[in-house]
Design an enzyme around this catalytic site. Structure first.
Site, PDB file in Angstrom:
ATOM      1  N   TYR A 190       1.801   5.344  -2.859  1.00 39.07           N
ATOM      2  CA  TYR A 190       1.862   7.126  -1.950  1.00 39.07           C
ATOM      3  C   TYR A 190       4.173   7.090  -3.022  1.00 39.07           C
ATOM      4  CZ  TYR A 190      -2.630   6.411   0.140  1.00 39.07           C
ATOM      5  OH  TYR A 190      -3.529   5.849   0.107  1.00 39.07           O
ATOM      6  N   HIS A 219      -8.946   0.918 -11.784  1.00 42.45           N
ATOM      7  CA  HIS A 219      -8.752   2.444 -10.703  1.00 42.45           C
ATOM      8  C   HIS A 219      -7.339   2.495 -10.278  1.00 42.45           C
ATOM      9  CE1 HIS A 219      -7.471   3.427  -6.844  1.00 42.45           C
ATOM     10  NE2 HIS A 219      -6.787   2.458  -6.650  1.00 42.45           N
ATOM     11  N   PHE A 220      -6.470   1.421 -10.915  1.00 43.74           N
ATOM     12  CA  PHE A 220      -5.031   1.950 -10.596  1.00 43.74           C
ATOM     13  C   PHE A 220      -4.367   2.410 -11.880  1.00 43.74           C
ATOM     14  CE2 PHE A 220      -4.063  -2.325 -10.383  1.00 43.74           C
ATOM     15  CZ  PHE A 220      -2.858  -2.736 -11.824  1.00 43.74           C
ATOM     16  N   HIS A 221      -5.128   2.146 -12.803  1.00 46.08           N
ATOM     17  CA  HIS A 221      -4.513   3.159 -14.242  1.00 46.08           C
ATOM     18  C   HIS A 221      -5.197   4.643 -14.174  1.00 46.08           C
ATOM     19  CE1 HIS A 221      -3.755  -0.753 -15.246  1.00 46.08           C
ATOM     20  NE2 HIS A 221      -2.558  -0.371 -16.079  1.00 46.08           N
ATOM     21  N   HIS A 270       0.969  -1.405   0.250  1.00 46.49           N
ATOM     22  CA  HIS A 270       0.139   0.023   0.463  1.00 46.49           C
ATOM     23  C   HIS A 270       0.662   1.248   0.170  1.00 46.49           C
ATOM     24  CE1 HIS A 270      -3.305   2.760  -0.294  1.00 46.49           C
ATOM     25  NE2 HIS A 270      -2.087   3.450   1.402  1.00 46.49           N
ATOM     26  N   ARG A 287     -10.188  -9.859 -13.517  1.00 44.74           N
ATOM     27  CA  ARG A 287      -8.546  -9.121 -13.439  1.00 44.74           C
ATOM     28  C   ARG A 287      -7.671 -10.435 -13.613  1.00 44.74           C
ATOM     29  NH1 ARG A 287      -5.316  -6.611  -8.191  1.00 44.74           N
ATOM     30  NH2 ARG A 287      -3.449  -6.930  -9.887  1.00 44.74           N
ATOM     31  N   ARG A 288      -6.202 -10.019 -14.570  1.00 44.01           N
ATOM     32  CA  ARG A 288      -5.262 -11.267 -14.168  1.00 44.01           C
ATOM     33  C   ARG A 288      -5.510 -12.885 -15.023  1.00 44.01           C
ATOM     34  NH1 ARG A 288      -2.265 -10.445  -8.131  1.00 44.01           N
ATOM     35  NH2 ARG A 288      -0.612  -8.838  -9.431  1.00 44.01           N
TER      36      ARG A 288
END
Ligand code: HAS
Ligand code: HEM
Ligand code: CU
Length: 579
Positions: A240, A387-389, A236, A450-451
Site C-alpha cells: 500500500y 498478480h503483482f506485476h 504487506h 516462481r523464483r
C-alpha cells in the site's frame, strides 16, 4: 523547519525564488534517482520472462551477472524498494508543499535523500559483488553480506523521514487557518507516511535485532519463522506504500487532468484511513503456507484481507465516476462514450487510466490470493508475480511515469521531447504487462514455480515438466519483449526531456477540485457557500492520531497471538549461501 509562503506558491511568485528553485531541484533529484533504479531493474525483468520460456540468457551475461537469482534480487530490490521509495519520498513532500503553499524543511528532505542514497550504494555493492542473492524478501536462513542488511536498514530509515516534514508543514498551515480540515493531497500524503512509519517497525526490528548483528557475526543463528513474520508485518503494508502514492495522483490530480472533477473528497479520505487501519494486521496472509499458527487465525486473516480490498473497491467507483464525469463534460455519451471521450492524447492521462484498467486484474487476483484455499493452489507459483506485476508493476510504475510527463516539464521548464513517444510508452507498457500477467497467471495454474531458474534445466526436462504450459509461457516471453520496448521508449522521453527539451513556461501542478466535500481550501477553488463547513466525515477523519492508535491496536491484536508461540519455540538456523 517549515515556512509559510502564502497559499499560492504554485508559480514560485510568493516563495523565495531561491527556495523554490531548491525545491524543484530536490524533487528532480528524487525522480532521477528513482527512475535510474527502474532503468536497471526493468532492463533485467524481461530476462526473467525469457527464462520462463526456456531461454537462458545468463551464461552470456557473466561476469556482470553470475546467476538468475542474483539478477532477480537486483530486479526486486531496485524496482520494489529503490525506485518506489525515491519517487514517493519526493512526491509526498513536494505535492503537499505546493498544495499548502508552504516550503518544506529542506534539510530533513536532503537527509532523507542522503540516507536512502547511502543505503542504495551499499545494496548495489552487495548485490553486484554476488554475495547477496537473497531475493527481495531476504528471508533467512539465506544469508547475504553485511552491506546488504545495513544498506536495507539505511534505505528503510531514510524512507520514513518525510513524516516529520509533512507534520511540520501541516502545522504551519493549520496555525494560519484554525478549524479547517487538511487539504486533500496533504491529508492523503500524511496518512500514507503515518501508515508506512508504523509498518516499518516489523522490518526494522528484523534487521536491527536479527539480520544486522547476524551478518557481522555478533549472533550465530536467527529464527526464520519469527523473521518471516516480522518481514510481512512490513511486507504487506509496503504494497500500500506503493499503491497509495498512485491513488494520490488518481484522486488528487487525474480528474482535473482528464477535464473534470473529483466526485467526492470525503470518500478519498475514507479510502486512505481504511487502507491504513487494515494494512498492518493482514501481513500474515503471505504465510498461509507457513507452519505454526492456528487455523482460526488463518480464517480471521481471510476476513481481514477482504476488508482491506474494500477501500480499493471504493476507489474503483469514485474514480470511475470522476472519469465518467470528465468524459461526459467532454461530450461523451452513452454507456461507453464517456470512456472514449477522455483526453487520450494526453500521455499522462492515458497512462493513468490504462494503469487503472490493469488494476482490475491485479485486484481480482489479489482476492484469489487472499482466499486461503485458493492460495494453496497458486502460492509459490508464477501466478503470484503475475498478480503483482498488474499492481506494483503497472499501477505504481505507470502512474509514476504518468506523473513525470507533466512533472518534468513543471520542474525543468522544458517541454516533453515527444508526446507521441510518451503515448507509445504508455500503451506498450500496458499491452506488455497485460500479456505478461495473463501468461504468468495462466501458467501458474499449471504449477510453474516462481523464483526458479528453469531455463537452466536440460532441454528434455524443461519440456517434460512445463511443456503443458508452453502457450502461456510464450505469452510471458512476448510480454517481456514488449516491455523492453516500453522501457526504452519511456526513458528516451524522460532523459530526453531533462537534457534536450525545448524551453517552455512550466505548467502548474494540476490539483483537482472536488464536487462533494471540503473544497474551500483547494487551490483555484471558489469559496464555499456561507455556512457550508467541511463534511462531518472529513472532520472525523481529521483525527489522524486516533486512527494511528486504532491501527497499532489492531496490528498488536493480530500479531501478538501469532508471534507469542513462536517466541516460546525458538529455532536457531545458521546461514546458508546457496548461489
Ligand atoms: Fe497483493 C502477494 C492479496 C493488492 C503486491 N501482492 C503480493 C506480492 C506483491 C503484492 C508484491 O492474500 C508478492 C510478495 C512476494 O514476493 O511473495 N494483494 C492482495 C489483496 C489486494 C492486493 C487482497 N498486492 C496488492 C497491491 C500490490 C500488491 C495493490 C502492489 C502495489 N497479495 C495478496 C496475497 C498475497 C499477495 C494474499 C500472497 C500470495 C502468496 O501466496 O504468496 C487488494 O488490496 C486488492 C484490491 C483491489 C481491487 C481493485 C480495484 C480496482 C481499481 C481500478 C478501477 C478501474 C477504473 C478504470 C476506474 C479490489 C481501483 C475504469 C475503466 C473501465 C474499463 C470501467
Ligand atoms: C519478479 C518480470 C517490471 C517488481 C519478476 C519475475 C518476472 C519479472 C518474470 C518473476 C521471477 C521469478 O519468480 O523467478 C518483469 C518484467 C518487467 C518487470 C518483464 C518489465 C520491465 C517490474 C516492476 C516492478 C517489479 C516495474 C516494481 C516496480 C518485481 C518484484 C519481483 C519481480 C518485487 C519479485 C522478486 C523476487 O521474487 O524476489 N519480475 N518485471 N517488476 N518483479 Fe518484475
Ligand atoms: Cu499482502
Amino acid at each position: 523547519a517549515a515556512q509559510a509562503t502564502g497559499p499560492r506558491a504554485d508559480t514560485g511568485r510568493d516563495a523565495g525564488i531561491g527556495r523554490d528553485a531548491a525545491m524543484r531541484r530536490m524533487m528532480l533529484a528524487f525522480l532521477v534517482a528513482g527512475f535510474g533504479a527502474l532503468l536497471v531493474g526493468a532492463t533485467i525483468g524481461p530476462l526473467q520472462a525469457l527464462n520462463y520460456a526456456g531461454i537462458n540468457a545468463y551464461p552470456s551475461l557473466r561476469p556482470l551477472l553470475q546467476t538468475y537469482y542474483q539478477g532477480l534480487t537486483i530486479h526486486g530490490v531496485l524496482n520494489g524498494y529503490v525506485f518506489t521509495f525515491f519517487v514517493t519520498c519526493g512526491l509526498l513532500v513536494y505535492l503537499p508543499a505546493r498544495e499548502l503553499g508552504v516550503t518544506p524543511g529542506l534539510a530533513p528532505w536532503r537527509a532523507c535523500f542522503g540516507l536512502m542514497a547511502a543505503g542504495t550504494a551499499c545494496l548495489l555493492y552487495a548485490m553486484f559483488d554476488n554475495s547477496s542473492s537473497v531475493l527481495w524478501t531476504f528471508y533467512p536462513p539465506l544469508k547475504g553480506s553485511p552491506f546488504f542488511y545495513f544498506g536495507m536498514t539505511l534505505l528503510t530509515i531514510g524512507s520514513t523521514m518525510p513524516l516529520p516534514i509533512l507534520l511540520a508543514m501541516r502545522a504551519t498551515w493549520k496555525r494560519a487557518r484554525p478549524g479547517q480540515v487538511t487539504p486533500l493531497v496533504t491529508y492523503m500524503s500524511l496518512v500514507t507516511m503515518l501508515m508506512w512509519v508504523m509498518a516499518g517497525i516489523g522490518a526494522l526490528a528484523e534487521l536491527v535485532l536479527q539480520l544486522d548483528p547476524w551478518s557481522i557475526g555478533l549472533i550465530a543463528a536467527v529464527d526464520p519463522i519469527i523473521d518471516r513474520t516480522l518481514f510481512w508485518l512490513t511486507g504487506h503494508p509496503i504494497v500500500y506504500f506503493w499503491l497509495m502514492p498512485a491513488y494520490i495522483s488518481w484522486y488528487g490530480l487525474l480528474s482535473r487532468q482528464a477535464g473534470g472533477k473529483l466526485v467526492s473528497d470525503p470518500m478519498a479520505r475514507l479510502t486512505f484511513a481504511l487502507l491504513m487501519v487494515f494494512a498492518l494486521p493482514v501481513g500474515t496472509h503471505h504465510q498461509f503456507a507457513d507452519p505454526g499458527f492456528s487455523q482460526v487465525w488463518r480464517g480471521i486473516l481471510v476476513v481481514l484481507t477482504m476488508s482491506v480490498a474494500m477501500p480499493s473497491l471504493i476507489t474503483a467507483f469514485t474514480l470511475g465516476l470522476s472519469l465518467e464525469y470528465a468524459g461526459r463534460l467532454r461530450g461523451g455519451t452513452g454507456l461507453f462514450g464517456w470512456f472514449r471521450a477522455l483526453p487520450w492524447g494526453d500521455p499522462s492521462v492515458a497512462a493513468q487510466v490504462l494503469a487503472a484498467v490493469t488494476f482490475i486484474l491485479g485486484g481480482a487476483t489479489g482476492i484469489v490470493n487472499g482466499s486461503w484455499q485458493l492460495d494453496a493452489i497458486v502460492h509459490n507459483t508464477i501466478f503470484v508475480p503475475g498478480h503483482f506485476h498488474v499492481t506494483v508493476g503497472s499501477v505504481t510504475a505507470m502512474t509514476f511515469m504518468a506523473i513525470t510527463f507533466w512533472m518534468v516539464p513543471h520542474l525543468t521548464g522544458r517541454r516533453l521531447v515527444s508526446r507521441r513517444l510518451a503515448l507509445a510508452a504508455a500503451w506498450l507498457w500496458f499491452a506488455g504487462m497485460m500479456l505478461f500477467a495473463v501468461g504468468m497467471q495462466w501458467a501458474g495454474l499449471y504449477g510453474v514455480p516462481r523464483r526458479a531458474w528453469i531455463s537452466a534445466l536440460p532441454h528434455g526436462t524443461y519440456h517434460a515438466l512445463y511443456g503443458a504450459a508452453s502457450v502461456p509461457l510464450a505469452l510471458v516471453a512476448a510480454g517481456g519483449v514488449v516491455l523492453w520496448l516500453a522501457t526504452y521508449a519511456f526513458f528516451a522521453v524522460f532523459f530526453g526531456t531533462i537534457l534536450f527539451g525545448r524551453r517552455a513556461a512550466p505548467p502548474p501542478v494540476p490539483f483537482a477540485q472536488a464536487i462533494g466535500g471540503p473544497a474551500d481550501h483547494a487551490i483555484d477553488a471558489p469559496p464555499s457557500p456561507a455556512g457550508a463547513g467541511p463534511s462531518p466525515l472529513a472532520r472525523a477523519l481529521e483525527h489522524v492520531w486516533i486512527l494511528a492508535g486504532v491501527t497499532l491496536v489492531a496490528a498488536a491484536a493480530a500479531y501478538v497471538p501469532i508471534l507469542w508461540p513462536f517466541l516460546h519455540h525458538v529455532t536457531r538456523a545458521p546461514g546458508w549461501v546457496l548461489w
